[in-house]
Enzyme design. Structure first.
Site, PDB file in Angstrom:
ATOM      1  N   ASN A 271      39.944  44.143  32.219  1.00 49.43           N
ATOM      2  CA  ASN A 271      39.463  44.698  33.483  1.00 49.43           C
ATOM      3  C   ASN A 271      40.079  43.879  34.616  1.00 49.43           C
ATOM      4  O   ASN A 271      39.665  42.748  34.862  1.00 49.43           O
ATOM      5  CB  ASN A 271      37.928  44.617  33.538  1.00 49.43           C
ATOM      6  CG  ASN A 271      37.388  45.083  34.875  1.00 49.43           C
ATOM      7  OD1 ASN A 271      38.095  45.759  35.638  1.00 49.43           O
ATOM      8  ND2 ASN A 271      36.149  44.736  35.174  1.00 49.43           N
ATOM      9  N   TRP A 272      41.072  44.462  35.266  1.00 51.79           N
ATOM     10  CA  TRP A 272      41.772  43.730  36.338  1.00 51.79           C
ATOM     11  C   TRP A 272      40.948  43.657  37.626  1.00 51.79           C
ATOM     12  O   TRP A 272      41.354  43.018  38.597  1.00 51.79           O
ATOM     13  CB  TRP A 272      43.122  44.398  36.638  1.00 51.79           C
ATOM     14  CG  TRP A 272      44.170  44.160  35.584  1.00 51.79           C
ATOM     15  CD1 TRP A 272      44.047  43.399  34.455  1.00 51.79           C
ATOM     16  CD2 TRP A 272      45.519  44.656  35.585  1.00 51.79           C
ATOM     17  NE1 TRP A 272      45.231  43.410  33.748  1.00 51.79           N
ATOM     18  CE2 TRP A 272      46.150  44.165  34.427  1.00 51.79           C
ATOM     19  CE3 TRP A 272      46.252  45.473  36.458  1.00 51.79           C
ATOM     20  CZ2 TRP A 272      47.479  44.464  34.114  1.00 51.79           C
ATOM     21  CZ3 TRP A 272      47.572  45.769  36.142  1.00 51.79           C
ATOM     22  CH2 TRP A 272      48.177  45.273  34.986  1.00 51.79           C
ATOM     23  N   LYS A 273      39.838  44.352  37.660  1.00 47.47           N
ATOM     24  CA  LYS A 273      39.003  44.418  38.872  1.00 47.47           C
ATOM     25  C   LYS A 273      39.878  44.826  40.080  1.00 47.47           C
ATOM     26  O   LYS A 273      40.781  45.626  39.897  1.00 47.47           O
ATOM     27  CB  LYS A 273      38.293  43.086  39.115  1.00 47.47           C
ATOM     28  CG  LYS A 273      37.552  42.554  37.891  1.00 47.47           C
ATOM     29  CD  LYS A 273      36.762  41.317  38.189  1.00 47.47           C
ATOM     30  CE  LYS A 273      36.256  40.672  36.917  1.00 47.47           C
ATOM     31  NZ  LYS A 273      34.848  40.471  36.898  1.00 47.47           N
TER      32      LYS A 273
ATOM     33  N   HIS B 206      29.739  49.199  35.359  1.00 44.42           N
ATOM     34  CA  HIS B 206      30.019  47.757  35.452  1.00 44.42           C
ATOM     35  C   HIS B 206      29.020  47.122  36.423  1.00 44.42           C
ATOM     36  O   HIS B 206      28.685  47.719  37.451  1.00 44.42           O
ATOM     37  CB  HIS B 206      31.462  47.536  35.923  1.00 44.42           C
ATOM     38  CG  HIS B 206      31.910  46.117  35.750  1.00 44.42           C
ATOM     39  ND1 HIS B 206      31.512  45.116  36.600  1.00 44.42           N
ATOM     40  CD2 HIS B 206      32.691  45.531  34.803  1.00 44.42           C
ATOM     41  CE1 HIS B 206      32.040  43.971  36.191  1.00 44.42           C
ATOM     42  NE2 HIS B 206      32.763  44.189  35.102  1.00 44.42           N
TER      43      HIS B 206
ATOM     44  N   GLU C  74      29.333  44.912  38.589  1.00 45.96           N
ATOM     45  CA  GLU C  74      29.807  44.760  39.974  1.00 45.96           C
ATOM     46  C   GLU C  74      29.616  46.059  40.749  1.00 45.96           C
ATOM     47  O   GLU C  74      29.431  46.049  41.964  1.00 45.96           O
ATOM     48  CB  GLU C  74      31.271  44.296  39.976  1.00 45.96           C
ATOM     49  CG  GLU C  74      31.366  42.833  39.546  1.00 45.96           C
ATOM     50  CD  GLU C  74      32.701  42.420  38.972  1.00 45.96           C
ATOM     51  OE1 GLU C  74      33.688  43.173  39.075  1.00 45.96           O
ATOM     52  OE2 GLU C  74      32.759  41.317  38.389  1.00 45.96           O
TER      53      GLU C  74
ATOM     54  N   GLU D 122      27.486  42.958  28.727  1.00 49.72           N
ATOM     55  CA  GLU D 122      28.008  42.022  29.726  1.00 49.72           C
ATOM     56  C   GLU D 122      26.845  41.407  30.506  1.00 49.72           C
ATOM     57  O   GLU D 122      26.408  41.969  31.522  1.00 49.72           O
ATOM     58  CB  GLU D 122      28.924  42.762  30.698  1.00 49.72           C
ATOM     59  CG  GLU D 122      30.146  43.366  30.041  1.00 49.72           C
ATOM     60  CD  GLU D 122      31.327  43.338  30.997  1.00 49.72           C
ATOM     61  OE1 GLU D 122      32.311  42.686  30.669  1.00 49.72           O
ATOM     62  OE2 GLU D 122      31.233  43.948  32.079  1.00 49.72           O
TER      63      GLU D 122
ATOM     64  N   GLY E 261      32.360  36.276  35.527  1.00 47.61           N
ATOM     65  CA  GLY E 261      33.089  35.547  36.558  1.00 47.61           C
ATOM     66  C   GLY E 261      32.516  34.180  36.879  1.00 47.61           C
ATOM     67  O   GLY E 261      32.829  33.597  37.916  1.00 47.61           O
TER      68      GLY E 261
ATOM     69  N   SER F 125      33.041  36.074  31.106  1.00 42.63           N
ATOM     70  CA  SER F 125      33.811  34.815  31.069  1.00 42.63           C
ATOM     71  C   SER F 125      34.488  34.564  29.720  1.00 42.63           C
ATOM     72  O   SER F 125      34.545  33.427  29.252  1.00 42.63           O
ATOM     73  CB  SER F 125      32.926  33.631  31.460  1.00 42.63           C
ATOM     74  OG  SER F 125      32.540  33.749  32.826  1.00 42.63           O
TER      75      SER F 125
ATOM     76  N   GLY G 244      37.713  40.004  31.991  1.00 43.39           N
ATOM     77  CA  GLY G 244      37.955  40.189  33.413  1.00 43.39           C
ATOM     78  C   GLY G 244      39.039  39.261  33.918  1.00 43.39           C
ATOM     79  O   GLY G 244      40.228  39.450  33.665  1.00 43.39           O
TER      80      GLY G 244
HETATM   81  C1  PEP Z   1      34.328  41.891  33.608  1.00 44.37           C
HETATM   82  O1  PEP Z   1      34.879  42.109  34.676  1.00 44.37           O
HETATM   83  O2  PEP Z   1      33.885  42.818  32.926  1.00 44.37           O
HETATM   84  C2  PEP Z   1      34.170  40.515  33.147  1.00 44.37           C
HETATM   85  C3  PEP Z   1      33.572  40.299  32.028  1.00 44.37           C
HETATM   86  O3  PEP Z   1      34.686  39.529  33.964  1.00 44.37           O
HETATM   87  P1  PEP Z   1      34.973  38.005  33.575  1.00 44.37           P
HETATM   88  O4  PEP Z   1      35.681  38.025  32.240  1.00 44.37           O
HETATM   89  O5  PEP Z   1      35.810  37.480  34.661  1.00 44.37           O
HETATM   90  O6  PEP Z   1      33.648  37.324  33.461  1.00 44.37           O
END
Ligand code: PEP
Length: 252
Positions: free
Chosen positions: A10-12, A95, A97, A164, A170, A210, A231
């Site tokens: 997931n490049w966000k 998600h 976010e 998640e 993050g 993470s 992410g």
């Molecule tokens: C995500 O964006 O779904 C995610 C898990 O981010 P990160 O790996 O940065 O925690």
């Protein structure tokens, strides 16, 4: 679902240039990509076509979001059919976010899942508790139930759920592999109560929060965890490649 492990990037809202998109995509493609790993990249909408044209057949494409509306006067929105026609096979829905920063509600998430199924996209439904001491059974039961409201068994076989925990996204804090595994089992139990055990046992459940090149193997190696949603580290080429290799070793 087969025994492939799934690694989803997931490049966000990154990166900020097409050059960087090409560097990342070509960098991943330059590796010998394992056949026992389903590798999926979810770039921002504006790069979907660029990634598609440069990612070969080995990498699958996902949208990070879709509109719940089918078409029409929804300025700024992108429909499920648009991303399907662009070559996406997957879409991330719900998600955290989007739930917590963009005000996405359970009702919207349910409509987006329906919109995804309608055009043949495979939705990756993200669920997770906000704080580590939240009542996880209550939170996940509510999230899964409301997301799947009105969705039948003809569709449920095409669903993926990503666990998640919001506090781990993050933050460089991760869940423990044992707890992530027991939560994957909890998610299957919730789905089993809704649809029956045969649907739950085949449901792929990913862990996200993470995930890094150092800890990925601890999650991916668990039999009841089908892969990882990655992410920030998916934007760091060398580290991301190590995660793909960890999945290769642990897939059957
Ligand atoms: C995500 O964006 O779904 C995610 C898990 O981010 P990160 O790996 O940065 O925690």
């Amino acid at each position: 679902m087969n025994n492939k492990k799934i690694i989803m990037a997931n490049w966000k809202m990154n990166p900020s240039s097409q050059e960087e998109v090409l560097r990342l995509t070509k960098g991943v493609l330059a590796q010998r990509l394992p056949k026992n790993v389903e590798l999926i990249i979810a770039p921002p909408f504006v790069y979907l076509d660029l990634v598609k044209r440069n990612c070969g057949r080995e990498i699958k494409l996902a949208a990070q979001n879709i509109s719940w509306a089918e078409r029409g006067a929804y300025t700024g929105e992108i429909s499920s059919l648009m991303v399907r026609n662009l070559g996406c096979d997957y879409v991330i829905i719900g998600h955290s976010e989007r739930r917590h920063k963009m005000g996405e509600t359970d009702e919207m998430i349910n409509l987006k899942l329906k919109a995804a199924f309608k055009v043949g996209l495979i939705p990756v439904l993200a669920v997770g508790e906000k704080e580590s001491n939240d009542d996880i059974i209550k939170v996940l039961t509510q999230q899964v139930k409301s997301a799947l409201e009105g969705i039948g068994t003809s569709e449920i076989g095409r669903l993926i759920i990503a666990y998640e925990p919001v506090w781990a996204i993050g933050t460089r804090l991760t869940d423990t592999p044992d707890h992530a595994l027991s939560t994957a089992l909890l998610i299957r139990k919730i789905v089993s109560n809704l649809y029956g055990p045969e649907w739950a046992s085949d449901l792929p459940v990913l862990y996200g929060g993470s995930v890094s090149e150092e800890n990925a193997v601890d999650f991916i190696a668990q039999n009841g965890i089908n892969g990882a949603l990655v992410g920030n580290v998916s934007l760091e080429l060398e580290k991301f490649i190590k995660i793909i290799k960890a999945a290769e070793i642990n897939a059957q």
